[in-house]
Design an enzyme around this catalytic site. Structure first.
Site, PDB file in Angstrom:
ATOM      1  N   GLN A   1      19.177  53.008   4.011  1.00 38.53           N
ATOM      2  CA  GLN A   1      20.272  53.424   4.887  1.00 38.53           C
ATOM      3  C   GLN A   1      21.281  52.306   5.125  1.00 38.53           C
ATOM      4  OE1 GLN A   1      18.438  55.227   8.298  1.00 38.53           O
ATOM      5  NE2 GLN A   1      19.037  57.267   7.638  1.00 38.53           N
TER       6      GLN A   1
ATOM      7  N   SER B   1      27.970  56.173   3.336  1.00 41.30           N
ATOM      8  CA  SER B   1      27.890  56.417   4.780  1.00 41.30           C
ATOM      9  C   SER B   1      28.829  55.499   5.544  1.00 41.30           C
ATOM     10  CB  SER B   1      26.466  56.190   5.297  1.00 41.30           C
ATOM     11  OG  SER B   1      25.619  57.173   4.804  1.00 41.30           O
TER      12      SER B   1
ATOM     13  N   TYR C   1      22.043  66.466   0.279  1.00 42.88           N
ATOM     14  CA  TYR C   1      23.389  66.856  -0.131  1.00 42.88           C
ATOM     15  C   TYR C   1      23.506  68.369  -0.242  1.00 42.88           C
ATOM     16  CZ  TYR C   1      24.616  62.073  -1.480  1.00 42.88           C
ATOM     17  OH  TYR C   1      24.904  60.728  -1.475  1.00 42.88           O
TER      18      TYR C   1
ATOM     19  N   ARG D   1      19.417  58.273  -0.887  1.00 43.57           N
ATOM     20  CA  ARG D   1      19.420  58.550   0.543  1.00 43.57           C
ATOM     21  C   ARG D   1      17.993  58.549   1.070  1.00 43.57           C
ATOM     22  NH1 ARG D   1      24.796  61.224   1.618  1.00 43.57           N
ATOM     23  NH2 ARG D   1      25.886  59.296   1.900  1.00 43.57           N
TER      24      ARG D   1
ATOM     25  N   ASP E   1      23.889  51.817   2.278  1.00 41.65           N
ATOM     26  CA  ASP E   1      24.593  53.010   1.813  1.00 41.65           C
ATOM     27  C   ASP E   1      26.107  52.919   2.074  1.00 41.65           C
ATOM     28  OD1 ASP E   1      25.430  55.500   1.153  1.00 41.65           O
ATOM     29  OD2 ASP E   1      24.106  56.574   2.517  1.00 41.65           O
TER      30      ASP E   1
HETATM   31  P1  NAD Z   1      28.972  64.710   1.543  1.00 45.48           P
HETATM   32  O1  NAD Z   1      30.027  63.682   1.724  1.00 45.48           O
HETATM   33  O2  NAD Z   1      28.301  64.829   0.225  1.00 45.48           O
HETATM   34  O3  NAD Z   1      29.576  66.148   1.932  1.00 45.48           O
HETATM   35  C1  NAD Z   1      30.188  66.364   3.189  1.00 45.48           C
HETATM   36  C2  NAD Z   1      29.648  67.613   3.854  1.00 45.48           C
HETATM   37  O4  NAD Z   1      30.246  68.760   3.239  1.00 45.48           O
HETATM   38  C3  NAD Z   1      28.146  67.813   3.743  1.00 45.48           C
HETATM   39  O5  NAD Z   1      27.586  67.960   5.025  1.00 45.48           O
HETATM   40  C4  NAD Z   1      28.012  69.106   2.920  1.00 45.48           C
HETATM   41  O6  NAD Z   1      26.872  69.864   3.287  1.00 45.48           O
HETATM   42  C5  NAD Z   1      29.301  69.815   3.278  1.00 45.48           C
HETATM   43  N1  NAD Z   1      29.703  70.907   2.365  1.00 45.48           N
HETATM   44  C6  NAD Z   1      29.582  70.995   1.005  1.00 45.48           C
HETATM   45  N2  NAD Z   1      30.067  72.172   0.564  1.00 45.48           N
HETATM   46  C7  NAD Z   1      30.528  72.849   1.667  1.00 45.48           C
HETATM   47  C8  NAD Z   1      31.151  74.128   1.868  1.00 45.48           C
HETATM   48  N3  NAD Z   1      31.392  74.944   0.848  1.00 45.48           N
HETATM   49  N4  NAD Z   1      31.474  74.487   3.143  1.00 45.48           N
HETATM   50  C9  NAD Z   1      31.230  73.665   4.184  1.00 45.48           C
HETATM   51  N5  NAD Z   1      30.647  72.447   4.058  1.00 45.48           N
HETATM   52  C10 NAD Z   1      30.293  72.052   2.821  1.00 45.48           C
HETATM   53  O7  NAD Z   1      27.853  64.543   2.675  1.00 45.48           O
HETATM   54  P2  NAD Z   1      27.314  63.194   3.329  1.00 45.48           P
HETATM   55  O8  NAD Z   1      28.201  62.745   4.393  1.00 45.48           O
HETATM   56  O9  NAD Z   1      27.037  62.268   2.238  1.00 45.48           O
HETATM   57  O10 NAD Z   1      25.963  63.682   3.992  1.00 45.48           O
HETATM   58  C11 NAD Z   1      25.032  64.519   3.343  1.00 45.48           C
HETATM   59  C12 NAD Z   1      23.674  64.447   4.064  1.00 45.48           C
HETATM   60  O11 NAD Z   1      23.005  63.242   3.743  1.00 45.48           O
HETATM   61  C13 NAD Z   1      23.745  64.476   5.586  1.00 45.48           C
HETATM   62  O12 NAD Z   1      22.669  65.233   6.063  1.00 45.48           O
HETATM   63  C14 NAD Z   1      23.553  63.057   5.978  1.00 45.48           C
HETATM   64  O13 NAD Z   1      23.046  62.892   7.298  1.00 45.48           O
HETATM   65  C15 NAD Z   1      22.555  62.622   4.943  1.00 45.48           C
HETATM   66  N6  NAD Z   1      22.550  61.163   4.747  1.00 45.48           N
HETATM   67  C16 NAD Z   1      21.340  60.516   4.643  1.00 45.48           C
HETATM   68  C17 NAD Z   1      21.322  59.137   4.439  1.00 45.48           C
HETATM   69  C18 NAD Z   1      20.028  58.388   4.307  1.00 45.48           C
HETATM   70  O14 NAD Z   1      18.991  58.910   4.633  1.00 45.48           O
HETATM   71  N7  NAD Z   1      20.059  57.157   3.799  1.00 45.48           N
HETATM   72  C19 NAD Z   1      22.513  58.440   4.314  1.00 45.48           C
HETATM   73  C20 NAD Z   1      23.719  59.136   4.407  1.00 45.48           C
HETATM   74  C21 NAD Z   1      23.714  60.514   4.617  1.00 45.48           C
END
Ligand code: NAD
Length: 373
Positions: A126, A132, A229, A121, A129
């Protein structure tokens, strides 16, 4: 350089790893693209569409023969790739933590497995990914599926016959899928609230016009692990969160859960007792159902009614939108491989940062540090 694209074999998988649009782009880089007949059917792409883009269409063994790169949505059985070039690259979703045997099979077959789920990430990755691109569609589809099952309207309607109140939607887990779920529920006119363990999401929730529901003043609130994460939360936090959620959830019509922790079973967010506190006719959509489920009693692809509440979750939510999911997945693959395309050698040469992150097997061994830890 020969690229092979096979028809997906997993039950119900309608996505395809390469669309004619991206096949054309790989051909422009100098590659030959071969696609198994019928590979695009589930995504509304015909063999003729691939041929028009300049790809050849053939049977699976003919497509795989001498392939240097194989592209899949899910990783194919390595036995089906025995005709590929020695050490061929296979770019797909391997579910590396869940399917360790498959990864070992790739090592044994001498193939170079590239796990698209392990894309780091970082800003420059991006556009590569797949988590995403697919989660975004999942968040959207989860709300539509829940709305369809919910027996009432989402928006407030003021009519001559009286007013219908807006549906109350609560999104748990505000990553990529959760943010899209909030946006979709708002567009449909619902009253939306959301929660996450990462405090950074509070502002994101507000910016979409939804109400943040957060545990305050408990150790471990940051909940931010590597790469943005989540991490597993302290017991104290989990208890406080359960109390807050219990109070809030009893008033909700729709709950969308999306919480995941990489490499671990999905955290349990909703118990049977909490389901029992909800109104009859409410709907819970569990987007983590395949990773163990956020909701007690959730079953993939089989809606369950408990205490008058429907609990549902497709095993492949993004795959329900196969044409769009395939188009984005395919662009992710192109953005990944073309970024490393060496014109002289006519093939991708991965750099250390991204190569080491996504590479699972090479030279007969499992080489990824996340799997060897
Ligand atoms: P994910 O699919 O791993 O998890 C989904 C969400 O569930 C996350 O926001 C996590 O914090 C939340 N979660 C975990 N345990 C929980 C609990 N007990 N109660 C409530 N919520 C809980 O997450 P994701 O969609 O992959 O995104 C994770 C982060 O990565 C985000 O900030 C996203 O913006 C970021 N991201 C960055 C990039 C990049 O820079 N290339 C790409 C994709 C996502």
């Amino acid at each position: 350089m020969r690229i092979a694209v096979l028809k997906e074999t997993a039950a119900g998988e309608r996505r395809v790893a390469l669309t004619p649009e991206t096949a054309k782009k790989f051909i422009a880089l100098g590659a030959d693209v071969a696609v198994e007949s019928g590979a695009g059917e589930g995504a509304s792409i015909s063999d003729a569409d691939y041929e028009a883009a300049g790809a050849s269409v053939a049977s699976a063994p003919a497509v795989v023969k001498d392939a240097d790169i194989v592209m899949g949505v899910r990783a194919p059985d390595p036995a089906s790739l025995s005709g590929a070039s020695k050490g061929a690259m296979v770019a797909a979703m391997f579910d590396p933590f869940g399917q360790r045997d498959l990864v070992d099979g790739y090592a044994k077959a001498g193939l170079e497995a590239l796990s698209m789920e392990f894309m780091p990430r970082i800003t420059r990755a991006q556009s590569m990914d797949v988590l995403s691109s697919q989660s975004n569609l999942s968040g959207y589809k989860a709300v539509l599926a829940a709305a369809n099952t919910y027996g009432r309207a989402f928006p407030m309607m003021m009519t001559a016959a009286g007013t219908i109140s807006p549906a109350k939607v609560f999104v748990m887990g505000v990553g990529v899928a959760g943010l899209q779920a909030i946006a979709t529920a708002k567009r449909l006119g619902a009253q939306v609230s959301a929660t996450d363990v990462r405090s950074a999401t509070k502002e994101q929730i507000k910016s979409l016009g939804a109400k943040p529901i957060f545990v305050e003043n408990v150790a471990g609130i940051e909940g931010e692990g590597s790469g943005g994460y989540a991490t597993e939360m302290s017991e104290e936090y989990q208890k406080a969160q359960a109390e807050l959620v219990s109070e809030h959830i009893a008033k909700q019509d729709i709950v969308i859960t999306t919480a995941l922790i990489p490499g671990r079973p999905a955290p349990r967010l909703i118990s049977d007792a909490q389901i029992a506190s909800m109104k009859t006719g409410s709907v819970i959509y569990d987007l983590a159902v395949v990773q163990g489920g956020n909701v007690e009693g959730a079953q993939a692809d089989t809606p369950v009614v408990k205490h008058g509440v429907t609990i549902m979750g497709y095993s492949n939510t993004a795959g329900e939108l196969a044409p769009d999911a395939s188009a984005l997945y395919s662009r992710n693959l192109y953005n990944f491989l073309s970024a490393f395309w060496d014109k002289e050698q006519g093939k991708p040469i991965l750099d250390e940062e991204i190569g080491d992150a996504v590479r699972l097997t090479q030279g007969g061994k499992v080489v990824n540090e996340r799997l060897n830890a």
